[in-house]
Design a protein around this motif. Structure first.
Motif, PDB file in Angstrom:
ATOM      1  N   ALA A 245     -42.589  75.541   1.979  1.00  0.00           N
ATOM      2  CA  ALA A 245     -43.804  76.350   1.935  1.00  0.00           C
ATOM      3  C   ALA A 245     -44.512  76.205   0.580  1.00  0.00           C
ATOM      4  O   ALA A 245     -45.733  76.073   0.512  1.00  0.00           O
ATOM      5  CB  ALA A 245     -43.462  77.809   2.204  1.00  0.00           C
ATOM      6  N   ASN A 246     -43.724  76.229  -0.497  1.00  0.00           N
ATOM      7  CA  ASN A 246     -44.305  76.103  -1.835  1.00  0.00           C
ATOM      8  C   ASN A 246     -45.047  74.779  -2.008  1.00  0.00           C
ATOM      9  O   ASN A 246     -46.153  74.733  -2.546  1.00  0.00           O
ATOM     10  CB  ASN A 246     -43.208  76.208  -2.898  1.00  0.00           C
ATOM     11  N   LEU A 247     -44.429  73.689  -1.554  1.00  0.00           N
ATOM     12  CA  LEU A 247     -45.006  72.361  -1.777  1.00  0.00           C
ATOM     13  C   LEU A 247     -46.149  72.053  -0.817  1.00  0.00           C
ATOM     14  O   LEU A 247     -47.014  71.235  -1.124  1.00  0.00           O
ATOM     15  CB  LEU A 247     -43.915  71.295  -1.677  1.00  0.00           C
ATOM     16  N   LEU A 248     -46.161  72.687   0.356  1.00  0.00           N
ATOM     17  CA  LEU A 248     -47.263  72.499   1.303  1.00  0.00           C
ATOM     18  C   LEU A 248     -48.455  73.383   0.975  1.00  0.00           C
ATOM     19  O   LEU A 248     -49.601  73.049   1.284  1.00  0.00           O
ATOM     20  CB  LEU A 248     -46.807  72.795   2.730  1.00  0.00           C
ATOM     21  N   GLY A 249     -48.171  74.534   0.390  1.00  0.00           N
ATOM     22  CA  GLY A 249     -49.249  75.493   0.136  1.00  0.00           C
ATOM     23  C   GLY A 249     -49.664  76.262   1.370  1.00  0.00           C
ATOM     24  O   GLY A 249     -50.756  76.818   1.424  1.00  0.00           O
ATOM     25  N   VAL A 250     -48.801  76.293   2.381  1.00  0.00           N
ATOM     26  CA  VAL A 250     -49.057  77.069   3.602  1.00  0.00           C
ATOM     27  C   VAL A 250     -47.782  77.812   3.969  1.00  0.00           C
ATOM     28  O   VAL A 250     -46.690  77.507   3.468  1.00  0.00           O
ATOM     29  CB  VAL A 250     -49.489  76.167   4.789  1.00  0.00           C
ATOM     30  N   ASP A 251     -47.899  78.791   4.853  1.00  0.00           N
ATOM     31  CA  ASP A 251     -46.722  79.504   5.324  1.00  0.00           C
ATOM     32  C   ASP A 251     -45.923  78.632   6.285  1.00  0.00           C
ATOM     33  O   ASP A 251     -46.493  77.920   7.124  1.00  0.00           O
ATOM     34  CB  ASP A 251     -47.124  80.791   6.048  1.00  0.00           C
ATOM     35  N   VAL A 252     -44.619  78.679   6.155  1.00  0.00           N
ATOM     36  CA  VAL A 252     -43.715  77.992   7.069  1.00  0.00           C
ATOM     37  C   VAL A 252     -43.118  79.046   8.004  1.00  0.00           C
ATOM     38  O   VAL A 252     -42.583  80.058   7.555  1.00  0.00           O
ATOM     39  CB  VAL A 252     -42.601  77.256   6.298  1.00  0.00           C
ATOM     40  N   LEU A 253     -43.223  78.814   9.310  1.00  0.00           N
ATOM     41  CA  LEU A 253     -42.786  79.781  10.319  1.00  0.00           C
ATOM     42  C   LEU A 253     -41.582  79.239  11.079  1.00  0.00           C
ATOM     43  O   LEU A 253     -41.670  78.232  11.776  1.00  0.00           O
ATOM     44  CB  LEU A 253     -43.928  80.082  11.296  1.00  0.00           C
ATOM     45  N   ARG A 254     -40.460  79.914  10.913  1.00  0.00           N
ATOM     46  CA  ARG A 254     -39.223  79.515  11.589  1.00  0.00           C
ATOM     47  C   ARG A 254     -38.997  80.430  12.787  1.00  0.00           C
ATOM     48  O   ARG A 254     -38.798  81.638  12.638  1.00  0.00           O
ATOM     49  CB  ARG A 254     -38.044  79.600  10.622  1.00  0.00           C
ATOM     50  N   ALA A 255     -39.049  79.852  13.978  1.00  0.00           N
ATOM     51  CA  ALA A 255     -38.869  80.659  15.190  1.00  0.00           C
ATOM     52  C   ALA A 255     -37.447  81.195  15.267  1.00  0.00           C
ATOM     53  O   ALA A 255     -36.489  80.480  14.954  1.00  0.00           O
ATOM     54  CB  ALA A 255     -39.186  79.823  16.421  1.00  0.00           C
ATOM     55  N   ILE A 285     -43.400  84.666  25.295  1.00  0.00           N
ATOM     56  CA  ILE A 285     -41.971  84.338  25.366  1.00  0.00           C
ATOM     57  C   ILE A 285     -41.366  84.289  23.967  1.00  0.00           C
ATOM     58  O   ILE A 285     -40.289  84.840  23.707  1.00  0.00           O
ATOM     59  CB  ILE A 285     -41.769  82.993  26.091  1.00  0.00           C
ATOM     60  N   LEU A 286     -42.065  83.631  23.046  1.00  0.00           N
ATOM     61  CA  LEU A 286     -41.565  83.508  21.675  1.00  0.00           C
ATOM     62  C   LEU A 286     -41.524  84.860  20.981  1.00  0.00           C
ATOM     63  O   LEU A 286     -40.585  85.166  20.236  1.00  0.00           O
ATOM     64  CB  LEU A 286     -42.441  82.526  20.891  1.00  0.00           C
ATOM     65  N   GLU A 287     -42.525  85.679  21.219  1.00  0.00           N
ATOM     66  CA  GLU A 287     -42.540  87.015  20.617  1.00  0.00           C
ATOM     67  C   GLU A 287     -41.356  87.841  21.143  1.00  0.00           C
ATOM     68  O   GLU A 287     -40.691  88.551  20.386  1.00  0.00           O
ATOM     69  CB  GLU A 287     -43.851  87.728  20.936  1.00  0.00           C
ATOM     70  N   LYS A 288     -41.109  87.744  22.430  1.00  0.00           N
ATOM     71  CA  LYS A 288     -40.010  88.493  23.035  1.00  0.00           C
ATOM     72  C   LYS A 288     -38.663  88.010  22.515  1.00  0.00           C
ATOM     73  O   LYS A 288     -37.690  88.776  22.439  1.00  0.00           O
ATOM     74  CB  LYS A 288     -40.071  88.351  24.559  1.00  0.00           C
ATOM     75  N   ALA A 289     -38.599  86.719  22.141  1.00  0.00           N
ATOM     76  CA  ALA A 289     -37.353  86.151  21.617  1.00  0.00           C
ATOM     77  C   ALA A 289     -37.155  86.463  20.135  1.00  0.00           C
ATOM     78  O   ALA A 289     -36.177  86.023  19.533  1.00  0.00           O
ATOM     79  CB  ALA A 289     -37.343  84.636  21.835  1.00  0.00           C
ATOM     80  N   GLY A 290     -38.081  87.214  19.541  1.00  0.00           N
ATOM     81  CA  GLY A 290     -37.918  87.607  18.139  1.00  0.00           C
ATOM     82  C   GLY A 290     -39.016  87.146  17.224  1.00  0.00           C
ATOM     83  O   GLY A 290     -39.031  87.484  16.040  1.00  0.00           O
ATOM     84  N   GLY A 291     -39.943  86.347  17.761  1.00  0.00           N
ATOM     85  CA  GLY A 291     -41.061  85.902  16.938  1.00  0.00           C
ATOM     86  C   GLY A 291     -40.656  84.860  15.910  1.00  0.00           C
ATOM     87  O   GLY A 291     -39.786  84.026  16.152  1.00  0.00           O
ATOM     88  N   TRP A 292     -41.266  84.930  14.742  1.00  0.00           N
ATOM     89  CA  TRP A 292     -41.045  83.936  13.703  1.00  0.00           C
ATOM     90  C   TRP A 292     -40.672  84.613  12.394  1.00  0.00           C
ATOM     91  O   TRP A 292     -41.138  85.715  12.093  1.00  0.00           O
ATOM     92  CB  TRP A 292     -42.298  83.093  13.467  1.00  0.00           C
ATOM     93  N   GLU A 293     -39.858  83.932  11.606  1.00  0.00           N
ATOM     94  CA  GLU A 293     -39.579  84.371  10.246  1.00  0.00           C
ATOM     95  C   GLU A 293     -40.488  83.571   9.319  1.00  0.00           C
ATOM     96  O   GLU A 293     -40.500  82.335   9.376  1.00  0.00           O
ATOM     97  CB  GLU A 293     -38.116  84.125   9.896  1.00  0.00           C
ATOM     98  N   SER A 294     -41.248  84.266   8.494  1.00  0.00           N
ATOM     99  CA  SER A 294     -42.267  83.606   7.670  1.00  0.00           C
ATOM    100  C   SER A 294     -41.765  83.365   6.252  1.00  0.00           C
ATOM    101  O   SER A 294     -41.160  84.245   5.628  1.00  0.00           O
ATOM    102  CB  SER A 294     -43.538  84.454   7.635  1.00  0.00           C
ATOM    103  N   PHE A 295     -42.030  82.151   5.754  1.00  0.00           N
ATOM    104  CA  PHE A 295     -41.781  81.805   4.355  1.00  0.00           C
ATOM    105  C   PHE A 295     -43.142  81.525   3.716  1.00  0.00           C
ATOM    106  O   PHE A 295     -43.708  80.444   3.884  1.00  0.00           O
ATOM    107  CB  PHE A 295     -40.880  80.567   4.251  1.00  0.00           C
ATOM    108  N   PRO A 296     -43.711  82.497   3.005  1.00  0.00           N
ATOM    109  CA  PRO A 296     -45.034  82.297   2.400  1.00  0.00           C
ATOM    110  C   PRO A 296     -44.963  81.413   1.161  1.00  0.00           C
ATOM    111  O   PRO A 296     -43.959  81.415   0.438  1.00  0.00           O
ATOM    112  CB  PRO A 296     -45.462  83.733   2.034  1.00  0.00           C
ATOM    113  N   SER A 297     -46.015  80.660   0.929  1.00  0.00           N
ATOM    114  CA  SER A 297     -46.071  79.803  -0.258  1.00  0.00           C
ATOM    115  C   SER A 297     -46.194  80.663  -1.502  1.00  0.00           C
ATOM    116  O   SER A 297     -47.011  81.577  -1.570  1.00  0.00           O
ATOM    117  CB  SER A 297     -47.267  78.852  -0.161  1.00  0.00           C
ATOM    118  N   LYS A 298     -45.372  80.364  -2.518  1.00  0.00           N
ATOM    119  CA  LYS A 298     -45.361  81.147  -3.750  1.00  0.00           C
ATOM    120  C   LYS A 298     -45.665  80.300  -4.983  1.00  0.00           C
ATOM    121  O   LYS A 298     -45.495  80.765  -6.110  1.00  0.00           O
ATOM    122  CB  LYS A 298     -43.992  81.815  -3.918  1.00  0.00           C
TER     123      LYS A 298
END
Length: 370
Positions: A245-255, A285-298
């Motif tokens: 996430a840091n090197l891309l400059g975008v949030d990384v979303l892990r389902a 379906i993805l939301e019901k399965a728990g959604g995503w864990e977000s890693f914001p760029s820092k």
């Protein structure tokens, strides 16, 4: 039969039309009648037969693994992307109903076609040869870790790589460089370098390789890309995800639903038989399965650019090193041939007479011998 996503890998299909290309088949001498019929990714292809209680069950969904993961991650909007971290990395960007020709070393491919009369969704794809394979190299070849998860612990135990940049071009570089002459290099090692620095540099290399592909996608589309969805075994590494996430400059979303490929194939089958009604159902379906864990760029942009310049410099140093393999192999072959050749008594005498006789005085050869 075959499905359109797998057919696109034959290099015989016209991607824009979704049909076998007559000109290419003619050039290669391949009779088109021997090729399978191309079907969409979501329609009933037939039924199970000869398996007892399973007989009659409809076979209804078929996608290539990366295409299925794109769907299973819910990347149904133009500009959405996913990256699968396995032994290598495979990143796909949804380009909508338009096939975008790549001028930056990427593959223009099919995303998915969810129905016989449904529009085709296209994608750009970039593949990286060594991701998890680099960690395997640390474990199996260098033996500096015993189990793959240890690499995260070692990486976290140091503040940085100690100036080390690892380019794992063990079998050349894939997208976006496509340089088979490249070989792996570790740049910037000193006597201070420890295994912890190498572990951190290995994870950095995976993240930087993904940045390379993302930058190529930006050039091809002319757009800044949004958040990136991730899946695959290496995504269990929290340090790597935050670094990415840091090197891309975008949030990384892990389902939280880890089996994106299986979900994509199952969802396509569900659409084909009417179990699901709309492509947007994948989001629920993805939301019901728990959604995503977000890693914001820092990381600040200036620091990110500085780090990327370091990576690009190391990549340049990895290029054109294959030639030394050929030279080294030639020398080994010559040495082996000389060792295997029979040595005559006359040759032994000549060899001994040709040896220099050294007295006890120093010889001025740039080194000192006594």
């Amino acid at each position: 039969i075959t499905d359109i996503s797998n057919a696109s890998r034959y290099m015989l299909m016209n991607v824009a039309e979704g049909k076998w290309d007559a000109a290419i088949c003619k050039e290669l001498g391949i009779p088109m009648e021997c090729l399978p019929t191309i079907k969409s990714n979501a329609e009933v292809y037939g039924t199970v037969k000869g398996f007892g209680k399973l007989d009659g069950i409809r076979i209804a969904g078929s996608l290539g693994d990366q295409h299925a993961a794109l769907l299973g991650q819910g990347c149904i909007e133009t500009g959405s992307s996913k990256n699968t971290y396995g032994t290598g990395c495979f990143m796909l960007l949804n380009t909508g109903e338009k096939a975008v020709p790549s001028a930056s070393g990427l593959l223009t491919t099919i995303g998915f076609k969810l129905g016989e009369n449904a529009p085709t969704t296209y994608a750009l794809e970039g593949s990286v040869a060594c991701a998890g394979r680099t960690v395997q190299w640390l474990r199996d070849n260098l033996k500096i870790i015993k189990e793959a998860p240890e690499v995260e612990q070692h990486a976290l135990s140091v503040q940085d790589t100690g100036g080390v940049t690892l380019v794992p071009a063990f079998s050349g570089l894939f997208a976006p460089y496509w340089r088979e002459d490249a070989r792996a290099v570790a740049v910037g090692m000193t006597l201070y370098t420890r295994k912890e620095h190498l572990c951190r540099a290995a994870l950095e290399a995976v993240a930087f390789s993904t940045v390379d592909v993302m930058e190529a996608m930006k050039r091809d589309t002319g757009k800044s890309l949004g958040n990136m969805h991730v899946d695959g075994g290496m995504t269990a590494n929290n340090f790597l995800m935050q670094l990415q996430a840091n090197l891309l400059g975008v949030d990384v979303l892990r389902a939280r639903m880890p089996e994106a490929t299986v979900l994509g194939a199952a969802f396509a089958a569900g659409l084909a038989v009417g179990f699901y009604k709309d492509i947007k159902d994948i989001k629920a379906i993805l939301e019901k399965a728990g959604g995503w864990e977000s890693f914001p760029s820092k990381m600040m942009a200036a620091e990110r650019n500085k780090e990327y310049i370091r990576w690009k410099d190391a990549v340049q140093r990895s290029l054109d090193l294959q030639k030394f393999e050929a030279q080294a192999q030639k020398q080994l072959d010559q040495a082996a041939a000389a060792k295997a050749a029979p040595v005559t008594q006359e040759a032994n005498v000549q060899q001994k007479s040709a040896e220099p006789v050294l007295d006890e005085q120093p010889v001025n050869t740039g080194c000192r011998f006594w």
